[in-house]
Design a protein around this motif. Structure first.
Motif, PDB file in Angstrom:
ATOM      1  N   ASN A 151       0.816  -1.216   0.000  1.00  0.00           N
ATOM      2  CA  ASN A 151       0.000   0.000   0.000  1.00  0.00           C
ATOM      3  C   ASN A 151       0.846   1.260   0.000  1.00  0.00           C
ATOM      4  OD1 ASN A 151      -2.749  -0.902  -0.109  1.00  0.00           O
ATOM      5  ND2 ASN A 151      -2.427  -1.777   1.916  1.00  0.00           N
ATOM      6  N   MET A 152       1.905   1.269   0.798  1.00  0.00           N
ATOM      7  CA  MET A 152       2.773   2.453   0.809  1.00  0.00           C
ATOM      8  C   MET A 152       3.453   2.648  -0.544  1.00  0.00           C
ATOM      9  SD  MET A 152       4.559   2.521   4.573  1.00  0.00           S
ATOM     10  CE  MET A 152       5.660   3.852   4.078  1.00  0.00           C
ATOM     11  N   THR A 153       3.929   1.553  -1.129  1.00  0.00           N
ATOM     12  CA  THR A 153       4.641   1.649  -2.413  1.00  0.00           C
ATOM     13  C   THR A 153       3.710   2.144  -3.515  1.00  0.00           C
ATOM     14  OG1 THR A 153       6.163  -0.108  -1.746  1.00  0.00           O
ATOM     15  CG2 THR A 153       6.017   0.387  -4.106  1.00  0.00           C
ATOM     16  N   GLN A 155       0.883   3.861  -3.197  1.00  0.00           N
ATOM     17  CA  GLN A 155       0.524   5.257  -2.933  1.00  0.00           C
ATOM     18  C   GLN A 155       1.677   6.187  -3.285  1.00  0.00           C
ATOM     19  OE1 GLN A 155      -2.659   6.060  -2.081  1.00  0.00           O
ATOM     20  NE2 GLN A 155      -1.963   8.090  -2.656  1.00  0.00           N
ATOM     21  N   TRP A 156       2.876   5.798  -2.944  1.00  0.00           N
ATOM     22  CA  TRP A 156       4.082   6.572  -3.257  1.00  0.00           C
ATOM     23  C   TRP A 156       4.214   6.765  -4.766  1.00  0.00           C
ATOM     24  CZ3 TRP A 156       9.005   3.927  -4.694  1.00  0.00           C
ATOM     25  CH2 TRP A 156      10.104   4.795  -4.742  1.00  0.00           C
ATOM     26  N   LEU A 168      11.406   7.047   1.818  1.00  0.00           N
ATOM     27  CA  LEU A 168      10.256   6.176   2.033  1.00  0.00           C
ATOM     28  C   LEU A 168      10.626   5.024   2.958  1.00  0.00           C
ATOM     29  CD1 LEU A 168       7.268   5.836   1.335  1.00  0.00           C
ATOM     30  CD2 LEU A 168       7.977   4.274  -0.478  1.00  0.00           C
ATOM     31  N   PHE A 172       8.826   3.975   6.474  1.00  0.00           N
ATOM     32  CA  PHE A 172       8.357   2.628   6.772  1.00  0.00           C
ATOM     33  C   PHE A 172       8.981   2.108   8.071  1.00  0.00           C
ATOM     34  CE2 PHE A 172       8.169  -1.972   6.413  1.00  0.00           C
ATOM     35  CZ  PHE A 172       6.815  -2.133   6.143  1.00  0.00           C
TER      36      PHE A 172
END
Length: 191
Positions: A151-153, A155-156, A168, A172
């Motif tokens: 999800n972070m990747t 969104q990034w 990033l 994390f």
């Protein structure tokens, strides 16, 4: 070079041409609108070559994902466990790889293949040495962390990858540190 080696090289070239053709077509068309005829025309390969290598359009995407999984595995070079992934330099290396693949990953997401990417990341984590299959807590923790990374990747990448891979990875790791009861952190997260 033997004729078998030449055939393998040619098969690899054809497979890559077909993968690249599908992504070129995804730039202007939805996945559901793309036909095999469109793909073979764009790849400049024979229809028989397509069917020798792939049995569906989805198989092309799975092939692309397998290449990406292998490239990330080669960069991360797990030595003992999935927790090796959370060594900051290895996390940065994987984020740099995803940044290079940004265009393709976002095309897949735009066409509804986010869950395929997540499933692939989960498989990657599950196959990493050695995950104790007898520990449900560790298995759930791996799924939890993989989902967070995914999800972070995504969104990034959707936000234009404003932060560097190092920035990033710092975010994390700070998030992992924020719950000292569930994870420990030193130079890596111990699962």
């Amino acid at each position: 070079m033997s004729s078998i080696d030449k055939r393998k090289i040619e098969q690899k070239r054809v497979r890559r041409s077909i993968e690249e053709a599908l992504f070129a077509l995804l730039k202007d068309q939805r996945f559901s609108e793309i036909t095999v005829t469109d793909i073979v025309r764009e790849a400049n390969v024979a229809r028989a070559s397509y069917y020798r290598n792939f049995d569906s359009k989805e198989a092309i995407i799975k092939s692309y994902m397998a290449h990406q999984r292998q490239e990330v595995a080669d960069k991360i070079d797990f030595s003992e466990t999935f927790s090796d992934f959370f060594i900051q330099e290895k996390l940065i290396a994987s984020l740099e790889h995803y940044l290079k693949q940004k265009y393709y990953i976002l095309l897949l997401c735009d066409n509804g293949f986010d869950s395929l990417i997540l499933d692939d990341m989960n498989k990657f984590a599950e196959l990493s040495p050695p995950n104790n299959p007898h520990s449900p807590f560790k298995n759930y923790k791996i799924q939890f962390l993989t989902g967070g990374i995914f999800n972070m990747t995504i969104q990034w990448l959707k936000n234009g990858a404003i932060e560097s891979p190092r920035e990033l990875s710092d975010i994390f790791i700070r998030l992992l540190r924020s719950d000292p009861h569930s994870l420990q952190y030193s130079s890596s997260v111990r699962l």
